[in-house]
Design a protein around this motif. Structure first.
Motif, mmCIF file in Angstrom:
data_model
loop_
_atom_site.group_PDB
_atom_site.id
_atom_site.type_symbol
_atom_site.label_atom_id
_atom_site.label_comp_id
_atom_site.label_asym_id
_atom_site.label_seq_id
_atom_site.Cartn_x
_atom_site.Cartn_y
_atom_site.Cartn_z
ATOM 1 N N LYS A 2 0.802 -1.222 0.000
ATOM 2 C CA LYS A 2 0.000 0.000 0.000
ATOM 3 C C LYS A 2 0.842 1.284 0.000
ATOM 4 C CE LYS A 2 -3.865 2.014 2.551
ATOM 5 N NZ LYS A 2 -4.748 1.861 3.704
ATOM 6 N N TRP A 3 1.950 1.268 0.728
ATOM 7 C CA TRP A 3 2.768 2.468 0.854
ATOM 8 C C TRP A 3 4.130 2.310 0.198
ATOM 9 C CZ3 TRP A 3 1.790 2.657 6.831
ATOM 10 C CH2 TRP A 3 0.471 3.031 7.056
ATOM 11 N N LYS A 4 4.244 1.446 -0.797
ATOM 12 C CA LYS A 4 5.552 1.133 -1.379
ATOM 13 C C LYS A 4 6.208 2.319 -2.091
ATOM 14 C CE LYS A 4 3.885 -0.731 -5.721
ATOM 15 N NZ LYS A 4 3.866 -1.850 -6.620
ATOM 16 N N ASP A 5 5.440 3.271 -2.589
ATOM 17 C CA ASP A 5 6.011 4.407 -3.316
ATOM 18 C C ASP A 5 6.184 5.654 -2.445
ATOM 19 O OD1 ASP A 5 6.148 2.934 -5.706
ATOM 20 O OD2 ASP A 5 4.044 3.371 -6.160
ATOM 21 N N MET A 6 6.021 5.497 -1.155
ATOM 22 C CA MET A 6 6.136 6.635 -0.234
ATOM 23 C C MET A 6 7.596 6.844 0.174
ATOM 24 S SD MET A 6 3.062 7.590 0.033
ATOM 25 C CE MET A 6 2.151 8.142 1.411
ATOM 26 N N HIS A 7 7.885 8.048 0.626
ATOM 27 C CA HIS A 7 9.205 8.382 1.157
ATOM 28 C C HIS A 7 9.040 8.671 2.644
ATOM 29 C CE1 HIS A 7 10.975 8.657 -2.835
ATOM 30 N NE2 HIS A 7 9.840 9.238 -3.207
ATOM 31 N N TYR A 8 9.996 8.230 3.436
ATOM 32 C CA TYR A 8 9.886 8.359 4.885
ATOM 33 C C TYR A 8 11.055 9.153 5.437
ATOM 34 C CZ TYR A 8 6.652 4.628 3.938
ATOM 35 O OH TYR A 8 5.624 3.899 3.420
ATOM 36 N N ILE A 9 10.761 9.937 6.444
ATOM 37 C CA ILE A 9 11.790 10.720 7.123
ATOM 38 C C ILE A 9 11.737 10.359 8.601
ATOM 39 C CG2 ILE A 9 12.551 13.035 7.771
ATOM 40 C CD1 ILE A 9 11.197 14.040 5.176
ATOM 41 N N PHE A 10 12.882 10.017 9.165
ATOM 42 C CA PHE A 10 12.982 9.710 10.585
ATOM 43 C C PHE A 10 13.821 10.788 11.247
ATOM 44 C CE2 PHE A 10 12.038 5.675 8.664
ATOM 45 C CZ PHE A 10 11.205 5.057 9.583
ATOM 46 N N ALA A 11 13.376 11.279 12.371
ATOM 47 C CA ALA A 11 14.126 12.279 13.136
ATOM 48 C C ALA A 11 14.790 11.578 14.311
ATOM 49 C CB ALA A 11 13.192 13.373 13.631
ATOM 50 N N ASP A 12 16.094 11.632 14.372
ATOM 51 C CA ASP A 12 16.836 11.081 15.498
ATOM 52 C C ASP A 12 17.102 12.216 16.475
ATOM 53 O OD1 ASP A 12 16.936 8.458 14.516
ATOM 54 O OD2 ASP A 12 18.651 8.968 13.232
ATOM 55 N N ILE A 13 16.544 12.110 17.659
ATOM 56 C CA ILE A 13 16.658 13.158 18.663
ATOM 57 C C ILE A 13 17.602 12.664 19.754
ATOM 58 C CG2 ILE A 13 15.401 14.589 20.316
ATOM 59 C CD1 ILE A 13 12.914 14.101 18.461
ATOM 60 N N GLU A 14 18.690 13.375 19.950
ATOM 61 C CA GLU A 14 19.759 12.936 20.842
ATOM 62 C C GLU A 14 19.314 12.747 22.285
ATOM 63 O OE1 GLU A 14 23.124 15.489 20.475
ATOM 64 O OE2 GLU A 14 23.226 15.249 18.313
ATOM 65 N N GLN A 15 18.371 13.537 22.774
ATOM 66 C CA GLN A 15 17.993 13.484 24.180
ATOM 67 C C GLN A 15 17.177 12.243 24.545
ATOM 68 O OE1 GLN A 15 17.468 16.003 22.127
ATOM 69 N NE2 GLN A 15 18.286 17.877 22.986
ATOM 70 N N ILE A 16 16.668 11.529 23.573
ATOM 71 C CA ILE A 16 15.840 10.365 23.857
ATOM 72 C C ILE A 16 16.739 9.138 23.974
ATOM 73 C CG2 ILE A 16 13.962 8.897 23.035
ATOM 74 C CD1 ILE A 16 12.863 11.328 21.564
ATOM 75 N N PRO A 17 16.665 8.426 25.106
ATOM 76 C CA PRO A 17 17.539 7.264 25.290
ATOM 77 C C PRO A 17 17.192 6.129 24.328
ATOM 78 C CG PRO A 17 15.974 7.438 27.096
ATOM 79 C CD PRO A 17 15.800 8.660 26.250
ATOM 80 N N SER A 18 18.183 5.319 23.996
ATOM 81 C CA SER A 18 17.978 4.216 23.052
ATOM 82 C C SER A 18 17.023 3.163 23.595
ATOM 83 C CB SER A 18 19.314 3.580 22.689
ATOM 84 O OG SER A 18 19.923 3.056 23.845
ATOM 85 N N SER A 19 16.782 3.161 24.898
ATOM 86 C CA SER A 19 15.862 2.192 25.503
ATOM 87 C C SER A 19 14.404 2.641 25.419
ATOM 88 C CB SER A 19 16.232 1.962 26.969
ATOM 89 O OG SER A 19 16.119 3.191 27.678
ATOM 90 N N ASP A 20 14.165 3.861 24.940
ATOM 91 C CA ASP A 20 12.808 4.389 24.824
ATOM 92 C C ASP A 20 11.990 3.541 23.850
ATOM 93 O OD1 ASP A 20 10.935 6.882 25.233
ATOM 94 O OD2 ASP A 20 10.943 6.439 23.079
ATOM 95 N N GLU A 21 10.757 3.259 24.217
ATOM 96 C CA GLU A 21 9.883 2.406 23.409
ATOM 97 C C GLU A 21 9.707 2.940 21.985
ATOM 98 O OE1 GLU A 21 5.409 0.500 23.765
ATOM 99 O OE2 GLU A 21 6.122 1.897 25.271
#
Length: 169
Positions: A136-155
């Motif tokens: 359904k979404w194969k032609d979409m483009h995605y952007i992910f924001a990596d925010i430094e203050q959020i710990p890697s253990s965050d859900e």
């Protein structure tokens, strides 16, 4: 009486925090159920504590409020960063604790006093996402924001990583 304590982040120190309303609505619904139970003859005492968002703030709640050791049920905490501290408290004091919001509870297998309200994100959900992304979404483009203050253990970070894996597979 049945003693129930709520450990929720009402975030009283920051009235403009948009996440607070989620917890206020949850608490209002719980109070409605408690009042209905009281109307039917159940004796219930309710204790409520603002835990904030940080692990240190929930630790302070446990240190200042010794009556929590006598609770029949503790509802909370809301943030995964606070779960380990709360889990130790529940285990040490043999107090049942219902964790309503986070699904990331490593202690669930080893602590008989911890109960999970929100289930763990299952492979079925990620299989569904994989199918949806690849069709359904194969032609979409995605952007992910990596925010430094959020710990890697965050859900949310963990789920984001799994979605990235799906997209790059």
């Amino acid at each position: 009486p049945l003693r129930i304590a709520f450990l929720l982040p009402f975030i009283l120190e920051n009235k403009n925090d948009p996440t607070a309303s989620r917890f206020v609505e949850f608490y209002a619904g719980a109070l409605k159920a408690i009042y209905d139970a009281k109307d039917s003859g159940t004796s219930i005492e309710v204790y409520t504590y603002d835990t904030g968002k940080k692990a240190e703030s929930i630790n302070a709640v446990f240190l200042k409020n010794h009556n929590l050791r006598d609770a029949d049920l503790i509802v909370g905490p809301a943030y995964s960063s606070q779960v380990a501290i709360a889990s130790r408290f529940a285990f040490t004091n043999k107090v049942k604790m219902l964790i309503p919001f986070t699904s990331r509870i490593p202690e669930i297998e080893t602590n008989p006093y911890i109960f999970q309200f929100n289930t763990i994100n299952s492979d079925i959900e990620f299989d569904f996402l994989n199918e949806t992304f690849s069709t359904k979404w194969k032609d979409m483009h995605y952007i992910f924001a990596d925010i430094e203050q959020i710990p890697s253990s965050d859900e949310g970070i963990i789920i984001s990583q799994k979605i990235k894996e799906i997209l790059t597979a």
